[in-house]
Design a protein around this motif. Structure first.
Motif, PDB file in Angstrom:
ATOM      1  N   UNK A  62       3.480  70.443  -9.602  1.00  0.00           N
ATOM      2  CA  UNK A  62       3.128  71.672 -10.307  1.00  0.00           C
ATOM      3  C   UNK A  62       2.723  71.373 -11.744  1.00  0.00           C
ATOM      4  N   UNK A  63       1.907  72.252 -12.271  1.00  0.00           N
ATOM      5  CA  UNK A  63       1.482  72.140 -13.661  1.00  0.00           C
ATOM      6  C   UNK A  63       1.110  73.526 -14.153  1.00  0.00           C
ATOM      7  N   UNK A  64       1.325  73.771 -15.421  1.00  0.00           N
ATOM      8  CA  UNK A  64       0.882  75.039 -15.988  1.00  0.00           C
ATOM      9  C   UNK A  64      -0.629  75.146 -15.843  1.00  0.00           C
ATOM     10  N   UNK A  65      -1.080  76.185 -15.182  1.00  0.00           N
ATOM     11  CA  UNK A  65      -2.509  76.362 -14.932  1.00  0.00           C
ATOM     12  C   UNK A  65      -2.950  75.951 -13.544  1.00  0.00           C
ATOM     13  N   UNK A  66      -2.027  75.396 -12.740  1.00  0.00           N
ATOM     14  CA  UNK A  66      -2.399  74.997 -11.377  1.00  0.00           C
ATOM     15  C   UNK A  66      -1.532  73.881 -10.855  1.00  0.00           C
ATOM     16  N   UNK A  90      13.021  75.176 -27.961  1.00  0.00           N
ATOM     17  CA  UNK A  90      12.283  74.326 -28.907  1.00  0.00           C
ATOM     18  C   UNK A  90      11.452  73.241 -28.225  1.00  0.00           C
ATOM     19  N   UNK A  91      11.191  73.406 -26.940  1.00  0.00           N
ATOM     20  CA  UNK A  91      10.334  72.465 -26.223  1.00  0.00           C
ATOM     21  C   UNK A  91       8.944  73.052 -26.013  1.00  0.00           C
ATOM     22  N   UNK A  92       8.004  72.157 -25.839  1.00  0.00           N
ATOM     23  CA  UNK A  92       6.667  72.532 -25.409  1.00  0.00           C
ATOM     24  C   UNK A  92       6.714  72.845 -23.911  1.00  0.00           C
ATOM     25  N   UNK A 129       4.458  80.333 -31.454  1.00  0.00           N
ATOM     26  CA  UNK A 129       3.447  79.310 -31.749  1.00  0.00           C
ATOM     27  C   UNK A 129       3.445  78.204 -30.699  1.00  0.00           C
ATOM     28  N   UNK A 130       3.613  78.604 -29.436  1.00  0.00           N
ATOM     29  CA  UNK A 130       3.509  77.661 -28.328  1.00  0.00           C
ATOM     30  C   UNK A 130       4.765  76.887 -28.009  1.00  0.00           C
ATOM     31  N   UNK A 131       5.874  77.170 -28.692  1.00  0.00           N
ATOM     32  CA  UNK A 131       7.139  76.471 -28.457  1.00  0.00           C
ATOM     33  C   UNK A 131       8.176  77.477 -27.966  1.00  0.00           C
ATOM     34  N   UNK A 132       8.974  77.068 -26.978  1.00  0.00           N
ATOM     35  CA  UNK A 132       9.971  77.978 -26.423  1.00  0.00           C
ATOM     36  C   UNK A 132      11.002  78.377 -27.475  1.00  0.00           C
ATOM     37  N   UNK A 133      11.179  79.682 -27.598  1.00  0.00           N
ATOM     38  CA  UNK A 133      12.256  80.217 -28.426  1.00  0.00           C
ATOM     39  C   UNK A 133      13.442  80.625 -27.554  1.00  0.00           C
TER      40      UNK A 133
END
Length: 493
Positions: free
Chosen positions: A287-291, A186-188, A446-450
């Motif tokens: 680190x970051x998502x995308x680079x 339930x986290x981004x 919808x972009x949130x961890x299940x």
């Protein structure tokens, strides 16, 4: 970076399918459960071979499944973990006692059930572990832990022994299980990276990068070439300081005090280089998502690493020429190639036992396919072989950083686009860390961890380690454990 393909299998077909895959030379990597609507799915991740897509075997079940632990022994711990954290039962698992939820403890629900509105509670008091009965005279039992000497991690180890000979050894971990997988639920994804980087204190990049790659795979993000190469630099810097710590601890267990001191001194120098480059000794928060979060100035690295590499090579040569050190490593903790394969050994442990496997080569990611590297290999499977593999990997890390720096060109370091896919998407990411393979499997809605599943190298290697302790002796135990380079935090998660 290769992706994964799915194959849905009926419970009655599961064992036959597993045997078929093993006969083809495939290898299971992990298993985990996730909820799909109102039903439960068990997902088995299978490595089909170099540069081939990973295979996900998916089985839907409401209660019972046949155990694969006799076909693929490495899956036993995964099955036990699933049984502890869900309502699934694996019929035929020879170790069907608790793993994550310790004996005497009760979990009143499934922490990964999205349909459950109440947080499951853990209650009870840890009781004695389930142990095999040993019918022999003069057998003594030693329970060591969970609080041990020094500042080592929490774990309890049972030795059944006669004199110096260890007849049977049982590790009991998960005293400090932190529920990180559940914490990611339930986290981004942007908020979850801080947890991934802290699964294991010495695995910031191996875990953080696998996490980022899984999210990028799910969202279809492209990572700029400069960011990919800088990620390699960070990953190999992590490999350098980890391996230096490994040799310091190995020297310590062989009572080579000077070797221990020099190893720790070189580890400190490596961490100071990390801090100078990144602002953090353990390379966190880059680190970051995308680079990457920001660009890095690597102009000073070539000179400082050249100096450090010369010192490291001298140090390794000194160890290799110290007979008392070598004598303690030879023939200690032998793990055969068959046992290493069957029980899931990974990284230096597998390579030292004749299994030449490395995700950087066989399933390249983050630009590793553009670099030249050799996978260290030994066949004897003892502590000396593991040390030799680590030594080659350590020197190889310097060479990979040098190649990456020479290839670097100016450019973007992050092309992240805040576009969240609608609906359910899955992603898989992996890295080859200092201790072996690390996998992250993610499902987002919808972009949130299940669901997030973490496969750490130490979880795999702890499963194989007891095989090297049985029939060994008490005097060699500390050396053997040090030669595996295990972390309990990485397994506990």
């Amino acid at each position: 970076m290769s992706k994964s393909v799915r194959r849905y299998v009926a419970p009655t077909e599961l064992i036959d399918v597993a045997r078929e895959l093993l006969a083809l030379g495939c290898r299971f990597q992990m298993a985990y459960h996730r909820h799909s609507g109102r039903s439960l799915e068990i997902v088995y991740l299978v490595d089909q071979g170099p540069n081939l897509e990973f295979l996900e075997i998916i089985v839907r079940s409401e209660g019972e499944l046949p155990s694969l632990s006799e076909v693929a022994p490495l899956l036993s711990w995964y099955e036990r973990e699933i049984m502890d954290l869900s309502e699934i039962t694996f019929i035929g698992n020879p170790e069907s006692f608790p793993l994550v939820v310790l004996n005497g403890m009760t979990l009143d629900g499934s922490p990964f059930d999205p349909n459950c509105d109440v947080q499951p509670l853990l209650s009870g008091t840890p009781a004695s572990p389930s142990l095999p009965e040993i019918e022999a005279s003069q057998v003594q039992d030693l329970f060591w832990g969970p609080i041990r000497a020094d500042i080592v991690e929490t774990g309890e180890f049972h030795f059944a022994y006669i004199g110096e000979e260890i007849l049977h050894y049982t590790p009991r971990l998960f005293y400090k299980h932190r529920g990180i997988e559940h914490g990611l639920q339930n986290r981004d994804p942007a908020a979850g990276l801080i947890l991934a980087e802290r699964v294991s204190g010495v695995g910031t990049i191996s875990h953080g990068l696998a996490y980022c790659l899984a999210v990028e795979n799910a969202f279809g993000f492209e990572v700029p070439q400069r960011a990919q190469l800088l990620r390699i630099v960070l990953a190999e810097l992590e490999r350098i300081y980890n391996n230096l710590h490994f040799f310091a601890m190995l020297a310590k267990t062989t009572t080579l005090k000077v070797g221990e001191a020099f190893g720790l001194l070189l580890e400190e120098e490596a961490k100071q280089i990390n801090a100078k480059l990144s602002g953090h000794r353990l390379l966190r928060n880059l680190l970051s998502t995308g680079g990457l979060r920001r660009d890095l100035n690597v102009g000073f690295l070539a000179f400082e690493l050249r100096s450090l590499k010369a010192k490291v090579q001298d140090y390794l040569d000194s160890l290799a020429n110290t007979q008392s050190y070598l004598d303690r490593l030879m023939e200690t903790g032998i793990l055969s190639a068959d046992a290493a394969f069957d029980f899931g050994a990974t990284g230096p442990i597998a390579n030292a036992s004749g299994l030449q496997r490395d995700l950087r080569v066989h399933h390249p990611y983050s630009g590793y396919d553009a670099l030249s590297m050799k996978i260290p290999l030994r066949t004897k499977g003892d502590a000396l072989a593991r040390a030799e593999v680590r030594a080659e990997s350590l020197i190889g890390a310097f060479d990979l950083i040098d190649q990456a720096i020479q290839t670097l060109e100016p450019g973007d370091i992050n092309l992240y686009k805040p576009i969240v896919p609608v609906g359910t998407v899955d992603g898989l990411g992996w890295t080859e860390g200092p201790r072996g393979s690390c996998f992250y499997a993610v499902r987002l809605n919808d972009g949130i961890f299940e669901r997030v599943k973490i496969k750490s190298p130490s979880f795999s290697n702890w499963k194989a380690f007891p095989l090297t302790v049985h029939s060994s002796n008490m005097m060699d135990y500390a050396i053997n454990e040090a030669s595996f380079g295990l972390t309990i935090a990485g397994a506990d998660r």
